[in-house]
Design an enzyme around this catalytic site. Sequence first.
Site, PDB file in Angstrom:
ATOM      1  CG  ASP A   1      46.928  36.456  26.153  1.00  0.00           C
ATOM      2  OD1 ASP A   1      47.760  35.529  26.105  1.00  0.00           O
ATOM      3  OD2 ASP A   1      45.771  36.309  26.582  1.00  0.00           O
TER       4      ASP A   1
ATOM      5  CD  GLU B   1      46.594  31.137  29.769  1.00  0.00           C
ATOM      6  OE1 GLU B   1      46.280  30.226  30.551  1.00  0.00           O
ATOM      7  OE2 GLU B   1      46.854  32.280  30.165  1.00  0.00           O
TER       8      GLU B   1
HETATM    9 ZN    ZN Z   1      50.146  32.507  31.704  1.00  0.00          ZN
END
Ligand code: ZN
Length: 376
Positions: A68, A133
């Site tokens: 992501d 994340e």
């Molecule tokens: Zn990163």
Amino acid sequence: MSAVLELSCALIARRSNTPDDAGCCGILEARLRPLGFDIEYFNAGGVTNLWATRGNGRPLTILAGHTDVVPAGPLDQWRSDPFKPEVRDGVLYGRGAADMKSGIAAMVCAVERLLANGANVPGTLAFLITSDEEGIATHGTQHVVRELSARGVVPDYAIVGEASSNLRLGDRIVIGRRGSLGCNLTVTGRQGHVAYPHKGDNPVHRLAPALAELVATQWDSGNAHFPPTSFQISNFHAGTGATNVIPGSAEAVFNFRYCTESTAEDLKARVHAVLDRWCPRYQADWWHSGLPFLTRDGRLRTSATAAVQQVTGVQPEPFTGGGTSDARFLAPWGAEVVEIGPINDSIHKIDEHVRVDDLQPLSRIYEVLLQRLAAA
Ligand SMILES: [Zn+2]
């Protein structure tokens, strides 16, 4: 075009705004299956979590990353489309170029070469790739770690491909991270007319000296591996907009980045001791987004340092600064963790980029690191 550049471009072309994987893991799966990896997904809450393993038993070595990316921001300020990878003057541009699609690509290509050369990799080699994340990260690595722990899986080493380098590839490897502790604070007073202060109770007058004391506090002195714990106020609000009204409440948001010399409980207790003295009525809502960790100077650090030196000639500085990463979940799970990746000066920025000439050496660093770990 090198294999690492090609795979980096394929990943950047996926519009994987957090927590959408946008097909990145499918690309990785197609590369890992032919290498003999077993593929499993721990998807949860709209998040894609790929767990790929090859081999059996210990040591369990994990290559970890996230697909992501943070939002591109104003598109008109980018020189090229953030999701159309473009090389200009030896630099690859695109959202995720440094954070951290090139790191993932370099890891996959490193394993491809390693296995093509017939290397014997003892134990289990694994990829843990998440698409959560950059967001709140509850359904990402943290979730996978919980599921695998329940199965009794214990990691030995984790290599995170986050952009760790400062000025030159490999000049820093992250060996620890500070903890992060935050608080939403509301101090309640009594609204009134500024001309009749005795009839009101001004929460700003109560909160301001408390914050001044917190700002002036030295929380600890740090240690050989960490800078001292820092305290920062990120938000402060009070007032109705009118110039003649004592506000009824005041709010502050603050955050600690704390080292291993302090604990979250200790910091909270010290904050409450200050607030109790200045503010009769307040509500403190705390959140804790990561424990501090430090990877001891063991086999992984030694191998990582040697791999960087061998490939780049640079002596890496062991580093514990910067923001949080998924290493905060891998370290408490029991792994020795290092973060090694490209130069981080453009991460989360307009025109994010990575030097094309750094891609192959980065992949080589991972390859040599895995070889050194295997040569027990
Ligand atoms: Zn990163």
